[in-house]
Design a protein around this motif. Structure first.
Motif, mmCIF file in Angstrom:
data_model
loop_
_atom_site.group_PDB
_atom_site.id
_atom_site.type_symbol
_atom_site.label_atom_id
_atom_site.label_comp_id
_atom_site.label_asym_id
_atom_site.label_seq_id
_atom_site.Cartn_x
_atom_site.Cartn_y
_atom_site.Cartn_z
ATOM 1 N N CYS A 178 -8.845 -10.756 7.603
ATOM 2 C CA CYS A 178 -8.247 -10.299 6.343
ATOM 3 C C CYS A 178 -9.333 -10.018 5.308
ATOM 4 C CB CYS A 178 -7.268 -11.350 5.816
ATOM 5 S SG CYS A 178 -5.730 -11.483 6.764
ATOM 6 N N HIS A 179 -10.356 -10.870 5.268
ATOM 7 C CA HIS A 179 -11.455 -10.670 4.318
ATOM 8 C C HIS A 179 -12.227 -9.388 4.640
ATOM 9 C CE1 HIS A 179 -14.638 -11.700 1.517
ATOM 10 N NE2 HIS A 179 -15.520 -11.473 2.478
ATOM 11 N N ARG A 180 -12.493 -9.163 5.923
ATOM 12 C CA ARG A 180 -13.235 -7.953 6.314
ATOM 13 C C ARG A 180 -12.505 -6.685 5.905
ATOM 14 N NH1 ARG A 180 -14.028 -10.757 11.157
ATOM 15 N NH2 ARG A 180 -12.430 -9.506 12.196
ATOM 16 N N HIS A 181 -11.176 -6.734 5.954
ATOM 17 C CA HIS A 181 -10.375 -5.551 5.631
ATOM 18 C C HIS A 181 -9.874 -5.555 4.182
ATOM 19 C CE1 HIS A 181 -10.146 -5.636 10.090
ATOM 20 N NE2 HIS A 181 -10.197 -4.322 9.952
ATOM 21 N N SER A 182 -10.436 -6.450 3.384
ATOM 22 C CA SER A 182 -10.094 -6.519 1.954
ATOM 23 C C SER A 182 -8.594 -6.602 1.721
ATOM 24 C CB SER A 182 -10.677 -5.315 1.213
ATOM 25 O OG SER A 182 -12.075 -5.248 1.370
ATOM 26 N N ALA A 191 4.260 -4.563 -4.119
ATOM 27 C CA ALA A 191 2.858 -4.877 -3.821
ATOM 28 C C ALA A 191 2.237 -3.800 -2.934
ATOM 29 C CB ALA A 191 2.769 -6.242 -3.151
ATOM 30 N N GLU A 192 3.003 -3.295 -1.960
ATOM 31 C CA GLU A 192 2.507 -2.208 -1.109
ATOM 32 C C GLU A 192 2.160 -0.976 -1.941
ATOM 33 O OE1 GLU A 192 5.018 -1.040 2.061
ATOM 34 O OE2 GLU A 192 4.848 -2.931 3.167
ATOM 35 N N ARG A 193 3.016 -0.705 -2.896
ATOM 36 C CA ARG A 193 2.781 0.468 -3.731
ATOM 37 C C ARG A 193 1.512 0.299 -4.562
ATOM 38 N NH1 ARG A 193 7.116 3.049 -8.080
ATOM 39 N NH2 ARG A 193 5.746 4.707 -8.867
ATOM 40 N N LEU A 194 1.263 -0.912 -5.040
ATOM 41 C CA LEU A 194 0.072 -1.160 -5.841
ATOM 42 C C LEU A 194 -1.186 -1.207 -4.983
ATOM 43 C CD1 LEU A 194 -1.401 -2.011 -8.467
ATOM 44 C CD2 LEU A 194 -0.829 -4.377 -7.873
ATOM 45 N N PHE A 195 -1.165 -2.031 -3.949
ATOM 46 C CA PHE A 195 -2.373 -2.290 -3.167
ATOM 47 C C PHE A 195 -2.615 -1.271 -2.052
ATOM 48 C CE2 PHE A 195 -1.074 -6.799 -4.308
ATOM 49 C CZ PHE A 195 -1.987 -6.922 -5.339
ATOM 50 N N GLY A 196 -1.521 -0.637 -1.581
ATOM 51 C CA GLY A 196 -1.590 0.195 -0.387
ATOM 52 C C GLY A 196 -1.069 -0.599 0.791
ATOM 53 N N LYS A 197 -0.282 0.033 1.628
ATOM 54 C CA LYS A 197 0.374 -0.673 2.732
ATOM 55 C C LYS A 197 -0.628 -1.328 3.659
ATOM 56 C CE LYS A 197 4.180 -0.065 5.980
ATOM 57 N NZ LYS A 197 5.210 0.878 6.516
ATOM 58 N N GLU A 198 -1.789 -0.704 3.841
ATOM 59 C CA GLU A 198 -2.790 -1.242 4.764
ATOM 60 C C GLU A 198 -3.458 -2.500 4.214
ATOM 61 O OE1 GLU A 198 -4.946 1.295 1.857
ATOM 62 O OE2 GLU A 198 -3.060 1.441 2.971
ATOM 63 N N LYS A 199 -3.244 -2.816 2.941
ATOM 64 C CA LYS A 199 -3.869 -3.985 2.326
ATOM 65 C C LYS A 199 -2.911 -5.175 2.212
ATOM 66 C CE LYS A 199 -7.793 -1.897 1.617
ATOM 67 N NZ LYS A 199 -8.983 -2.265 2.419
ATOM 68 N N VAL A 200 -1.710 -5.030 2.775
ATOM 69 C CA VAL A 200 -0.735 -6.121 2.776
ATOM 70 C C VAL A 200 -0.460 -6.510 4.220
ATOM 71 C CG1 VAL A 200 1.559 -6.884 2.066
ATOM 72 C CG2 VAL A 200 0.289 -5.269 0.628
ATOM 73 N N VAL A 201 -0.696 -7.770 4.552
ATOM 74 C CA VAL A 201 -0.542 -8.270 5.918
ATOM 75 C C VAL A 201 0.707 -9.145 5.991
ATOM 76 C CG1 VAL A 201 -1.520 -9.878 7.608
ATOM 77 C CG2 VAL A 201 -2.963 -8.144 6.544
ATOM 78 N N TYR A 202 1.523 -8.896 7.039
ATOM 79 C CA TYR A 202 2.806 -9.595 7.145
ATOM 80 C C TYR A 202 2.861 -10.529 8.343
ATOM 81 C CZ TYR A 202 4.568 -6.241 3.720
ATOM 82 O OH TYR A 202 4.768 -5.503 2.583
ATOM 83 N N ASP A 203 3.636 -11.606 8.139
ATOM 84 C CA ASP A 203 3.980 -12.513 9.234
ATOM 85 C C ASP A 203 5.470 -12.823 9.133
ATOM 86 O OD1 ASP A 203 4.277 -14.387 11.182
ATOM 87 O OD2 ASP A 203 2.852 -15.839 10.362
ATOM 88 N N TYR A 204 6.255 -12.067 9.886
ATOM 89 C CA TYR A 204 7.702 -12.289 9.940
ATOM 90 C C TYR A 204 8.131 -12.793 11.312
ATOM 91 C CZ TYR A 204 8.361 -10.371 5.307
ATOM 92 O OH TYR A 204 8.315 -10.188 3.941
#
Length: 321
Positions: free
Chosen positions: A63-67, A21-34
């Motif tokens: 999250c919406h503001r940063h797409s 998913a990072e590769r498709l969307f870009g790392k900045e567009k994936v938000v994590y909670d670990y």
């Protein structure tokens, strides 16, 4: 469109999926909670969910503001399902015994765990771990449930469902390939089965649903999220909606003892499901009056596609049960 919500159950090929998913969307567009103490947890998650004030709605707006395209983490589905919607929620399940064997190998390899396999899987926190991530959720409602053992096919279904192209990867594996099997002794197998009955039942149901969905996909037919909720002597009731953007009502056939007794249209309001952001504003329920006796077998079928649900008939219970 709301972001995808990936419920990352450990050792189910989740790392491969999220990195794809990072590769498709870009790392900045994936938000994590670990978790609060994990380096993988994203700054926006820390700001809104681990600060002095917990503000889940503020998190969603950020999250919406940063797409943001996807939220993910080792979190239960209840964490973000009301923000993303159950239709945008995705997870993978794996054979429970193989999953825990892989988890043990991971703890030995990465964390220096020195206990035996039996000591590891006997820990209460390790029992029914997959079920714990999906507590309170009907599996039939989840947007997409992939199977680790069928990762390529699962990815194909996910990409088709959400009109995306997440590439296939195999990361963070203890075996050479995702499909490789861990050896488990018969003694351990018996005890693991006893300790993980909920996970085994969950996995078996998920596998039936997956096979059904894959078959419909190959036929070019739509899948319906459908569940039979109530079966008694007077009525059958449940809910159904189409995957994707089709918000037309679903027509359901009711079958008793292998005989078609009539149809119902899923247009009744189910307010208890609105928190999941189901389609049609929650008007996805159906019911039909029936005259049943204990022991009768009930099953439903989607009129348009022939999709059966539940995958095995439900038996009318005796009074008091």
């Amino acid at each position: 469109m709301s972001p995808l919500f990936f419920v990352h159950i450990p050792k189910t090929a989740g790392t491969s999926f999220r990195l794809g998913a990072e590769r498709l969307f870009g790392k900045e567009k994936v938000v994590y909670d670990y978790g609060k103490d994990s380096d993988a947890t994203s700054p926006v998650t820390r700001d809104f969910l681990y600060g002095e004030t917990v503000d889940a709605w503020g998190f969603a707006k950020a999250c919406h503001r940063h797409s943001v395209a996807m939220m993910a983490g080792h979190v239960p589905i209840a964490r973000f399902v009301s923000l993303a919607g159950v239709g945008n929620s995705v997870t993978f399940l794996r054979d429970p015994l193989q999953r825990i064997a892989s988890d043990y190998a991971h703890f030995v390899r990465h964390y220096g765990y020195q206990g035996t396999f039996r000591e590891f899987y006997s820990l209460p926190v390790m029992h029914n771990r997959q079920s714990s991530f999906l507590t309170g959720m009907n599996l039939e409602a989840v947007g997409m449930v992939g199977m680790t053992e069928c990762y390529a096919e699962s990815l194909k279904l996910i990409n088709a469902r959400y009109d995306i192209e997440i590439p296939q990867r195999e990361d963070n594996r203890g075996k050479v390939h995702l499909g490789d099997v861990h050896d488990i002794s018969e003694k351990d197998r018996v005890e693991l089965t006893r300790l993980n009955r909920r996970d085994i039942a969950l996995y078996n149901n998920a596998r039936h649903l997956f096979d059904q969905r894959l078959s419909l996909f190959h036929k070019g037919q739509p899948y319906s999220h459908a569940c039979l909720i109530e079966v008694n002597s007077r009525q059958v009731a449940g809910w159904a909606w189409w995957e994707g953007d089709d918000d037309s009502p679903v027509e359901v056939e009711v079958w008793i003892n292998n005989h078609h007794v009539g149809n119902a249209v899923a247009v009744e309001h189910r307010p208890g499901l609105c928190r999941l952001r189901v389609p049609r504003g929650g008007y996805i329920g159906f019911s039909r009056p029936v005259d049943l006796k204990p022991g009768d077998q009930v099953q439903c079928r989607i009129a348009k596609t022939g999709q059966w649900f539940p995958t095995q008939p439900r038996q009318v219970p005796s009074p008091g049960k």
